[in-house]
Design a protein around this motif. Structure first.
Motif, PDB file in Angstrom:
ATOM      1  N   ALA A 309      -6.196   5.104  -0.403  1.00  0.00           N
ATOM      2  CA  ALA A 309      -5.051   4.225  -0.646  1.00  0.00           C
ATOM      3  C   ALA A 309      -4.438   3.732   0.660  1.00  0.00           C
ATOM      4  O   ALA A 309      -3.935   2.600   0.736  1.00  0.00           O
ATOM      5  CB  ALA A 309      -4.004   4.951  -1.491  1.00  0.00           C
ATOM      6  N   LEU A 310      -4.460   4.561   1.713  1.00  0.00           N
ATOM      7  CA  LEU A 310      -3.973   4.103   3.023  1.00  0.00           C
ATOM      8  C   LEU A 310      -4.849   2.966   3.548  1.00  0.00           C
ATOM      9  O   LEU A 310      -4.332   1.978   4.096  1.00  0.00           O
ATOM     10  CB  LEU A 310      -3.952   5.267   4.016  1.00  0.00           C
ATOM     11  CG  LEU A 310      -2.894   6.347   3.792  1.00  0.00           C
ATOM     12  CD1 LEU A 310      -3.087   7.495   4.775  1.00  0.00           C
ATOM     13  CD2 LEU A 310      -1.479   5.782   3.908  1.00  0.00           C
ATOM     14  N   TRP A 311      -6.161   3.089   3.393  1.00  0.00           N
ATOM     15  CA  TRP A 311      -7.048   1.992   3.817  1.00  0.00           C
ATOM     16  C   TRP A 311      -6.738   0.714   3.035  1.00  0.00           C
ATOM     17  O   TRP A 311      -6.710  -0.384   3.604  1.00  0.00           O
ATOM     18  CB  TRP A 311      -8.511   2.395   3.638  1.00  0.00           C
ATOM     19  CG  TRP A 311      -9.037   3.169   4.804  1.00  0.00           C
ATOM     20  CD1 TRP A 311      -9.141   4.527   4.930  1.00  0.00           C
ATOM     21  CD2 TRP A 311      -9.506   2.619   6.034  1.00  0.00           C
ATOM     22  NE1 TRP A 311      -9.653   4.857   6.164  1.00  0.00           N
ATOM     23  CE2 TRP A 311      -9.897   3.694   6.856  1.00  0.00           C
ATOM     24  CE3 TRP A 311      -9.663   1.328   6.516  1.00  0.00           C
ATOM     25  CZ2 TRP A 311     -10.406   3.512   8.142  1.00  0.00           C
ATOM     26  CZ3 TRP A 311     -10.172   1.136   7.797  1.00  0.00           C
ATOM     27  CH2 TRP A 311     -10.541   2.220   8.589  1.00  0.00           C
ATOM     28  N   ALA A 312      -6.468   0.857   1.750  1.00  0.00           N
ATOM     29  CA  ALA A 312      -6.115  -0.328   0.954  1.00  0.00           C
ATOM     30  C   ALA A 312      -4.825  -0.955   1.465  1.00  0.00           C
ATOM     31  O   ALA A 312      -4.693  -2.186   1.519  1.00  0.00           O
ATOM     32  CB  ALA A 312      -5.988   0.060  -0.516  1.00  0.00           C
ATOM     33  N   GLY A 313      -3.859  -0.105   1.863  1.00  0.00           N
ATOM     34  CA  GLY A 313      -2.601  -0.610   2.394  1.00  0.00           C
ATOM     35  C   GLY A 313      -2.766  -1.324   3.717  1.00  0.00           C
ATOM     36  O   GLY A 313      -2.031  -2.278   4.019  1.00  0.00           O
ATOM     37  N   LEU A 314      -3.718  -0.889   4.532  1.00  0.00           N
ATOM     38  CA  LEU A 314      -4.033  -1.608   5.762  1.00  0.00           C
ATOM     39  C   LEU A 314      -4.649  -2.967   5.453  1.00  0.00           C
ATOM     40  O   LEU A 314      -4.248  -3.993   6.018  1.00  0.00           O
ATOM     41  CB  LEU A 314      -5.017  -0.797   6.604  1.00  0.00           C
ATOM     42  CG  LEU A 314      -4.456   0.333   7.447  1.00  0.00           C
ATOM     43  CD1 LEU A 314      -5.574   1.270   7.890  1.00  0.00           C
ATOM     44  CD2 LEU A 314      -3.714  -0.210   8.667  1.00  0.00           C
ATOM     45  N   LEU A 315      -5.608  -2.965   4.561  1.00  0.00           N
ATOM     46  CA  LEU A 315      -6.345  -4.196   4.281  1.00  0.00           C
ATOM     47  C   LEU A 315      -5.486  -5.259   3.620  1.00  0.00           C
ATOM     48  O   LEU A 315      -5.726  -6.460   3.805  1.00  0.00           O
ATOM     49  CB  LEU A 315      -7.566  -3.875   3.423  1.00  0.00           C
ATOM     50  CG  LEU A 315      -8.693  -3.145   4.172  1.00  0.00           C
ATOM     51  CD1 LEU A 315      -9.707  -2.564   3.206  1.00  0.00           C
ATOM     52  CD2 LEU A 315      -9.369  -4.091   5.160  1.00  0.00           C
ATOM     53  N   ASP A 316      -4.460  -4.837   2.850  1.00  0.00           N
ATOM     54  CA  ASP A 316      -3.601  -5.862   2.240  1.00  0.00           C
ATOM     55  C   ASP A 316      -2.391  -6.209   3.105  1.00  0.00           C
ATOM     56  O   ASP A 316      -1.558  -7.031   2.724  1.00  0.00           O
ATOM     57  CB  ASP A 316      -3.185  -5.460   0.818  1.00  0.00           C
ATOM     58  CG  ASP A 316      -2.167  -4.324   0.763  1.00  0.00           C
ATOM     59  OD1 ASP A 316      -1.502  -4.025   1.771  1.00  0.00           O
ATOM     60  OD2 ASP A 316      -2.014  -3.735  -0.335  1.00  0.00           O
ATOM     61  N   GLY A 317      -2.292  -5.591   4.287  1.00  0.00           N
ATOM     62  CA  GLY A 317      -1.253  -5.949   5.243  1.00  0.00           C
ATOM     63  C   GLY A 317       0.058  -5.211   5.097  1.00  0.00           C
ATOM     64  O   GLY A 317       0.988  -5.452   5.872  1.00  0.00           O
ATOM     65  N   THR A 318       0.156  -4.284   4.147  1.00  0.00           N
ATOM     66  CA  THR A 318       1.407  -3.538   3.991  1.00  0.00           C
ATOM     67  C   THR A 318       1.620  -2.602   5.167  1.00  0.00           C
ATOM     68  O   THR A 318       2.734  -2.467   5.685  1.00  0.00           O
ATOM     69  CB  THR A 318       1.395  -2.740   2.678  1.00  0.00           C
ATOM     70  OG1 THR A 318       1.101  -3.627   1.600  1.00  0.00           O
ATOM     71  CG2 THR A 318       2.741  -2.081   2.430  1.00  0.00           C
ATOM     72  N   ILE A 319       0.560  -1.925   5.586  1.00  0.00           N
ATOM     73  CA  ILE A 319       0.600  -1.105   6.797  1.00  0.00           C
ATOM     74  C   ILE A 319       0.174  -2.001   7.949  1.00  0.00           C
ATOM     75  O   ILE A 319      -0.850  -2.680   7.886  1.00  0.00           O
ATOM     76  CB  ILE A 319      -0.329   0.113   6.677  1.00  0.00           C
ATOM     77  CG1 ILE A 319       0.078   0.973   5.478  1.00  0.00           C
ATOM     78  CG2 ILE A 319      -0.299   0.938   7.956  1.00  0.00           C
ATOM     79  CD1 ILE A 319      -0.895   2.108   5.181  1.00  0.00           C
ATOM     80  N   GLY A 366     -17.428  -0.732   5.312  1.00  0.00           N
ATOM     81  CA  GLY A 366     -17.722  -2.154   5.355  1.00  0.00           C
ATOM     82  C   GLY A 366     -16.579  -2.996   5.900  1.00  0.00           C
ATOM     83  O   GLY A 366     -16.503  -4.201   5.639  1.00  0.00           O
ATOM     84  N   VAL A 367     -15.688  -2.375   6.670  1.00  0.00           N
ATOM     85  CA  VAL A 367     -14.555  -3.086   7.277  1.00  0.00           C
ATOM     86  C   VAL A 367     -14.950  -3.496   8.692  1.00  0.00           C
ATOM     87  O   VAL A 367     -15.528  -2.701   9.449  1.00  0.00           O
ATOM     88  CB  VAL A 367     -13.299  -2.181   7.302  1.00  0.00           C
ATOM     89  CG1 VAL A 367     -12.147  -2.876   8.017  1.00  0.00           C
ATOM     90  CG2 VAL A 367     -12.896  -1.793   5.879  1.00  0.00           C
ATOM     91  N   SER A 368     -14.627  -4.708   9.075  1.00  0.00           N
ATOM     92  CA  SER A 368     -15.119  -5.267  10.334  1.00  0.00           C
ATOM     93  C   SER A 368     -14.404  -4.692  11.552  1.00  0.00           C
ATOM     94  O   SER A 368     -13.270  -4.212  11.473  1.00  0.00           O
ATOM     95  CB  SER A 368     -14.941  -6.788  10.341  1.00  0.00           C
ATOM     96  OG  SER A 368     -13.566  -7.120  10.431  1.00  0.00           O
ATOM     97  N   LEU A 369     -15.082  -4.802  12.681  1.00  0.00           N
ATOM     98  CA  LEU A 369     -14.470  -4.428  13.950  1.00  0.00           C
ATOM     99  C   LEU A 369     -13.291  -5.352  14.270  1.00  0.00           C
ATOM    100  O   LEU A 369     -12.317  -4.931  14.899  1.00  0.00           O
ATOM    101  CB  LEU A 369     -15.517  -4.471  15.065  1.00  0.00           C
ATOM    102  CG  LEU A 369     -15.084  -4.005  16.455  1.00  0.00           C
ATOM    103  CD1 LEU A 369     -14.494  -2.601  16.429  1.00  0.00           C
ATOM    104  CD2 LEU A 369     -16.275  -4.075  17.424  1.00  0.00           C
TER     105      LEU A 369
END
Length: 457
Positions: A309-319, A366-369
């Motif tokens: 869930a933390l990774w999801a929060g990073l990817l959607d810009g919340t974190i 699968g998250v980019s550099l």
């Protein structure tokens, strides 16, 4: 640097008077991954041209084909601990470790040094110690503790990047915590000058009411730092920031349950930013061995579903950003011999490993550099207001790293440049090796400190 100054320095490219040219088949620039030649003059990037442009300089360096050129990372959450607890870390060892990990700028926390950075005099002491030992650029946070409101404007005038406070015991008696009302008073002091308050957000009352940690079972320690403590404190920060209009930042978010609260606050216009850390993104509670106190940190490493869930929060810009929260200690203080989570110091040593840790997990997902660099370089530099850092662009500082993203290695705690060989990542295989780091266009040689002390002014 003004546009006129950039243009004047860029004129050096015509005459060939560049100090350094770096040629790379793959460089991570604001325009994307490009094959470029980067021209450097007096520590700044004055040209970024397509590879083959033929830039000439006093020194020309070709990035090997298996490596990529990155902007130097900015880590805004580092406990250097000097002076006062230099046996835990120190500016020489910490900044060497930073450079070895591709980090070219750190912002030092106001504790656990003695004295803590809560007055101008204390800041001057820390600067005097850090200056001759810095292998990368170093800035400083001030501290917000009961009774030092009058010190805040002078500290801002002297260039601190903002103020840190705790809402529960900090772990060291010389840096006492604030109540929610005292935190609001600090926000009211900072709002007229657009000052930033960064908060260790765990609720003291909930922690005090939870079962006390003891023994070697990680599950007992995890129960002593319940999710509600973090969520309640974050709610307090949001409410007080909304009342005052001040800028606030949540440190080391570990509890993904708070993400929706943060998302709503941002949507409501609260001036809020949030960070998380490599240990929350790469480790999980289910895999912490009994007695492995190197994993202890506050707030704690939580379950695998929470990590996702933390990774999801990073990817959607919340974190917003990823920072190390490098908080090392000696093996004795970390309780390596006895393995009692209740007695051990809470902090993870990871400054040198942040980039390969996050990249290894991002790569697996699968998250980019490019995403990783956004969270650890571009956005961190913007967060602390260092607009000349964290990017490969004309006018930026020539803080760079040569990185082999597909090269793997096994962490050997004894080989790290941290002062103490205590880390939960010992023996872990990671991807991504930093081969060289440049600060202001000069390669860090780990012998001659050339980092600069930074001011927010």
């Amino acid at each position: 640097m003004s546009n006129a100054e950039v243009a004047a320095e860029a004129g050096a490219t015509v005459s060939g008077a560049l100090d350094l040219v770096v040629r790379a088949e793959r460089a991570y620039t604001p325009e994307g991954v490009r094959a470029v030649e980067v021209g450097v003059h007096q520590g700044r990037i004055v040209a970024v041209e397509a590879l083959g442009a033929g830039l000439e300089g006093a020194r020309v360096v070709d990035v090997p084909s298996d490596q990529v050129l990155l902007p130097g990372l900015v880590d805004s959450h580092v406990h250097v601990n000097e002076p006062g607890r230099t046996e835990w870390e120190g500016f020489a060892s910490a900044t060497r470790a930073a450079a070895a990990g591709g980090v070219t700028t750190i912002i030092d926390m106001p504790l656990n040094s003695i004295p803590p950075t809560v007055t101008v005099d204390a800041l001057n002491v820390k600067r005097a110690v850090a200056g001759p030992k810095a292998f990368v650029n170093v800035g400083f946070w001030g501290g917000a503790i009961p009774g030092n409101l009058a010190d805040m404007r002078p500290l801002l005038d002297q260039g601190v990047f903002g103020f840190k406070c705790f809402l529960l015991h900090s772990g060291v008696d010389e840096f006492p915590s604030l109540t929610a009302d005292e935190m609001q008073q600090v926000m009211e002091e900072l709002e007229p000058v657009d000052g930033l308050l960064i908060v260790h957000a765990e609720d003291a009352h909930i922690i005090d009411s939870a079962p006390q940690a003891h023994g070697q079972h990680y599950s007992d320690f995890l129960a002593s730092r319940p999710r509600d403590a973090e969520d309640r404190a974050i709610a307090d920060v949001i409410e007080r920031a909304k009342r005052t209009g001040a800028r606030a930042h949540i440190l080391h978010l570990s509890n993904a349950d708070s993400i929706e609260r943060v998302r709503q606050a941002k949507a409501d216009g609260v001036r809020l930013t949030v960070e998380t850390c490599p240990h929350y993104l790469t480790l999980v509670a289910e895999e912490v061995p009994d007695g492995a106190t190197a994993f202890k940190c506050c707030p704690p490493i939580r379950e695998e579903s929470n990590r996702d869930a933390l990774w999801a929060g990073l990817l959607d810009g919340t974190i917003d950003i990823i920072v190390s929260d490098h908080s090392p200690a000696t093996a004795e203080v970390k309780g390596v011999d006895h393995g009692d989570f209740g007695e051990a110091w809470g902090g993870v040593a990871s400054l040198q490993l942040g980039l390969p840790l996050v990249w290894s997990e991002a790569r697996r997902r699968g998250v980019s550099l490019e995403h990783v660099l956004g969270w650890m370089a571009t956005k961190t530099s913007a967060f602390v207001g260092l607009e000349s850092k964290g990017k490969i662009a004309v006018g930026a500082d020539a803080d760079l790293a040569f990185f082999a993203p597909e090269q793997s290695f096994v962490v050997d705690a004894r080989a790290l440049r941290h002062k103490n060989p205590v880390t939960p990542y010992d023996g872990r295989e990671l991807f991504g090796v930093v081969h060289s780091t440049l600060v202001a266009g000069r390669e860090v040689d780990f012998e001659t400190p050339t980092g600069q002390l930074l001011s927010a002014n």
